[in-house]
Scaffold this motif. Structure first.
Motif, PDB file in Angstrom:
ATOM      1  N   ARG A  96      -5.775   7.716  -1.678  1.00  0.00           N
ATOM      2  CA  ARG A  96      -5.323   7.231  -2.986  1.00  0.00           C
ATOM      3  C   ARG A  96      -4.020   6.452  -2.855  1.00  0.00           C
ATOM      4  NH1 ARG A  96      -5.806   7.163  -8.244  1.00  0.00           N
ATOM      5  NH2 ARG A  96      -4.120   7.694  -9.657  1.00  0.00           N
ATOM      6  N   TYR A  97      -3.071   6.955  -2.078  1.00  0.00           N
ATOM      7  CA  TYR A  97      -1.812   6.233  -1.897  1.00  0.00           C
ATOM      8  C   TYR A  97      -2.027   4.902  -1.172  1.00  0.00           C
ATOM      9  CZ  TYR A  97       0.592  10.321  -3.633  1.00  0.00           C
ATOM     10  OH  TYR A  97       1.017  11.353  -4.426  1.00  0.00           O
ATOM     11  N   ARG A  98      -2.932   4.877  -0.192  1.00  0.00           N
ATOM     12  CA  ARG A  98      -3.224   3.603   0.486  1.00  0.00           C
ATOM     13  C   ARG A  98      -3.818   2.600  -0.487  1.00  0.00           C
ATOM     14  NH1 ARG A  98      -4.868   7.152   4.522  1.00  0.00           N
ATOM     15  NH2 ARG A  98      -7.047   6.930   3.919  1.00  0.00           N
ATOM     16  N   THR A  99      -4.725   3.065  -1.343  1.00  0.00           N
ATOM     17  CA  THR A  99      -5.334   2.181  -2.339  1.00  0.00           C
ATOM     18  C   THR A  99      -4.289   1.667  -3.317  1.00  0.00           C
ATOM     19  OG1 THR A  99      -7.438   3.333  -2.152  1.00  0.00           O
ATOM     20  CG2 THR A  99      -7.089   2.050  -4.153  1.00  0.00           C
ATOM     21  N   LEU A 100      -3.436   2.542  -3.809  1.00  0.00           N
ATOM     22  CA  LEU A 100      -2.375   2.122  -4.729  1.00  0.00           C
ATOM     23  C   LEU A 100      -1.416   1.144  -4.062  1.00  0.00           C
ATOM     24  CD1 LEU A 100      -1.577   5.498  -6.516  1.00  0.00           C
ATOM     25  CD2 LEU A 100      -2.571   3.461  -7.563  1.00  0.00           C
ATOM     26  N   ALA A 101      -1.113   1.374  -2.803  1.00  0.00           N
ATOM     27  CA  ALA A 101      -0.200   0.486  -2.086  1.00  0.00           C
ATOM     28  C   ALA A 101      -0.803  -0.910  -1.939  1.00  0.00           C
ATOM     29  CB  ALA A 101       0.133   1.066  -0.709  1.00  0.00           C
ATOM     30  N   ARG A 102      -2.105  -0.974  -1.691  1.00  0.00           N
ATOM     31  CA  ARG A 102      -2.771  -2.270  -1.548  1.00  0.00           C
ATOM     32  C   ARG A 102      -2.927  -2.986  -2.875  1.00  0.00           C
ATOM     33  NH1 ARG A 102      -6.113   0.637   1.966  1.00  0.00           N
ATOM     34  NH2 ARG A 102      -7.667   0.834   0.336  1.00  0.00           N
ATOM     35  N   SER A 103      -3.264  -2.231  -3.914  1.00  0.00           N
ATOM     36  CA  SER A 103      -3.600  -2.861  -5.194  1.00  0.00           C
ATOM     37  C   SER A 103      -2.378  -3.403  -5.914  1.00  0.00           C
ATOM     38  CB  SER A 103      -4.342  -1.884  -6.105  1.00  0.00           C
ATOM     39  OG  SER A 103      -3.459  -0.910  -6.609  1.00  0.00           O
ATOM     40  N   ALA A 122       9.098  -0.969 -12.063  1.00  0.00           N
ATOM     41  CA  ALA A 122       8.257   0.004 -11.359  1.00  0.00           C
ATOM     42  C   ALA A 122       6.980  -0.647 -10.864  1.00  0.00           C
ATOM     43  CB  ALA A 122       7.929   1.176 -12.274  1.00  0.00           C
ATOM     44  N   GLN A 123       6.424  -1.561 -11.662  1.00  0.00           N
ATOM     45  CA  GLN A 123       5.191  -2.257 -11.277  1.00  0.00           C
ATOM     46  C   GLN A 123       5.417  -3.049  -9.991  1.00  0.00           C
ATOM     47  OE1 GLN A 123       2.501  -1.613 -12.776  1.00  0.00           O
ATOM     48  NE2 GLN A 123       1.185  -2.991 -11.664  1.00  0.00           N
ATOM     49  N   ALA A 124       6.561  -3.706  -9.897  1.00  0.00           N
ATOM     50  CA  ALA A 124       6.868  -4.486  -8.709  1.00  0.00           C
ATOM     51  C   ALA A 124       7.011  -3.590  -7.478  1.00  0.00           C
ATOM     52  CB  ALA A 124       8.148  -5.289  -8.924  1.00  0.00           C
ATOM     53  N   LEU A 125       7.477  -2.368  -7.687  1.00  0.00           N
ATOM     54  CA  LEU A 125       7.688  -1.435  -6.578  1.00  0.00           C
ATOM     55  C   LEU A 125       6.507  -0.506  -6.341  1.00  0.00           C
ATOM     56  CD1 LEU A 125      11.381  -0.401  -7.279  1.00  0.00           C
ATOM     57  CD2 LEU A 125      10.549  -1.942  -5.496  1.00  0.00           C
ATOM     58  N   ARG A 126       5.502  -0.590  -7.190  1.00  0.00           N
ATOM     59  CA  ARG A 126       4.409   0.375  -7.132  1.00  0.00           C
ATOM     60  C   ARG A 126       3.721   0.430  -5.774  1.00  0.00           C
ATOM     61  NH1 ARG A 126      -0.206   1.636 -11.505  1.00  0.00           N
ATOM     62  NH2 ARG A 126      -1.159   3.280 -10.300  1.00  0.00           N
ATOM     63  N   GLY A 127       3.347  -0.700  -5.233  1.00  0.00           N
ATOM     64  CA  GLY A 127       2.679  -0.715  -3.929  1.00  0.00           C
ATOM     65  C   GLY A 127       3.539  -0.127  -2.836  1.00  0.00           C
ATOM     66  N   PRO A 128       4.773  -0.638  -2.662  1.00  0.00           N
ATOM     67  CA  PRO A 128       5.638  -0.061  -1.626  1.00  0.00           C
ATOM     68  C   PRO A 128       5.973   1.413  -1.884  1.00  0.00           C
ATOM     69  CG  PRO A 128       6.455  -2.214  -2.308  1.00  0.00           C
ATOM     70  CD  PRO A 128       5.331  -1.849  -3.247  1.00  0.00           C
ATOM     71  N   LEU A 129       6.120   1.786  -3.146  1.00  0.00           N
ATOM     72  CA  LEU A 129       6.412   3.182  -3.464  1.00  0.00           C
ATOM     73  C   LEU A 129       5.241   4.083  -3.089  1.00  0.00           C
ATOM     74  CD1 LEU A 129       8.224   5.356  -4.662  1.00  0.00           C
ATOM     75  CD2 LEU A 129       7.354   4.742  -6.918  1.00  0.00           C
ATOM     76  N   ALA A 130       4.045   3.674  -3.451  1.00  0.00           N
ATOM     77  CA  ALA A 130       2.858   4.463  -3.092  1.00  0.00           C
ATOM     78  C   ALA A 130       2.737   4.593  -1.585  1.00  0.00           C
ATOM     79  CB  ALA A 130       1.604   3.834  -3.687  1.00  0.00           C
ATOM     80  N   GLN A 131       3.023   3.511  -0.889  1.00  0.00           N
ATOM     81  CA  GLN A 131       2.970   3.545   0.570  1.00  0.00           C
ATOM     82  C   GLN A 131       4.021   4.501   1.123  1.00  0.00           C
ATOM     83  OE1 GLN A 131       3.786  -0.234   2.498  1.00  0.00           O
ATOM     84  NE2 GLN A 131       2.237   0.231   4.039  1.00  0.00           N
TER      85      GLN A 131
END
Length: 196
Positions: A96-103, A122-131
């Motif tokens: 799930r975190y990999r998917t969020l990081a990619r999307s 937060a939206q701008a940081l969402r991918g890197p944060l999930a990763q």
């Protein structure tokens, strides 16, 4: 104890009453299922969240006679169980975190200007944060997410995970530092809420 009385009783009294009348245990489900579901949903996604919560309550029901009745609040106990259930699904959580990081895409947040600005950041940081969250050790991630998503105190995290408060502090410090480093110095506590 009647059902009406049990609904007003503290959690320990409800659990004790469920020893004699198993249907009393449903009071705990009514009190905590939504919180546990939100937490599980964020960690393992909608495909697994319902199963995690169901397994949590099944395990809690089976263990209810071992519950320490001196503790009136069962929330840490239940979150400890849900955290162990999630641990059994680590692959799903990490996927799930990999998917969020990619999307990098997310849900639109309605609200006032401050909320919109925070959501955009937060939206701008969402991918890197999930990763970054996905790269944390499971132990550090558990502590960070209990604090960030469930607003647990250090004492509640310690009780939930059955670790010392000093361990909670060190894991939380390490997790925040690693996430902050991964975000180029951005404060993870202002954006972690947006990772879903």
């Amino acid at each position: 104890m009647t059902t009406a009385v049990a609904r007003d009783a503290d959690d320990a009294a409800v659990i004790e009453a469920s020893w004699r009348d198993t249907e009393k245990f449903a009071v705990l489900y009514d009190r905590y299922s939504a919180q546990l579901y939100r937490y599980a949903y964020r960690r393992v996604g909608p495909e697994h969240a319902e199963d995690v919560v169901a397994e949590t309550f099944l395990a809690a029901f089976r263990q209810r006679r071992k519950y320490d009745l001196s503790r009136p609040d069962a929330r840490p106990w239940l979150f400890g169980i849900v955290t162990r259930e999630i641990a059994g699904r680590r692959r799903a959580e990490e996927a799930r975190y990999r998917t969020l990081a990619r999307s990098g895409s997310g849900e639109v947040v309605d609200g006032f200007a401050d909320q919109v600005a925070a959501a955009v950041t937060a939206q701008a940081l969402r991918g890197p944060l999930a990763q970054a969250v996905g790269r944390l050790s499971p132990a550090d991630r558990d502590v960070l997410l209990l604090v960030a998503w469930s607003q647990f105190t250090y004492e509640e995290v310690a009780e939930t995970l059955q670790i010392k408060i000093g361990t909670v502090r060190s894991r939380l410090h390490r997790a925040r530092r690693r996430v902050r480093e991964a975000l180029g110095g951005s404060n993870p506590t202002t954006t972690i809420e947006e990772v879903r």
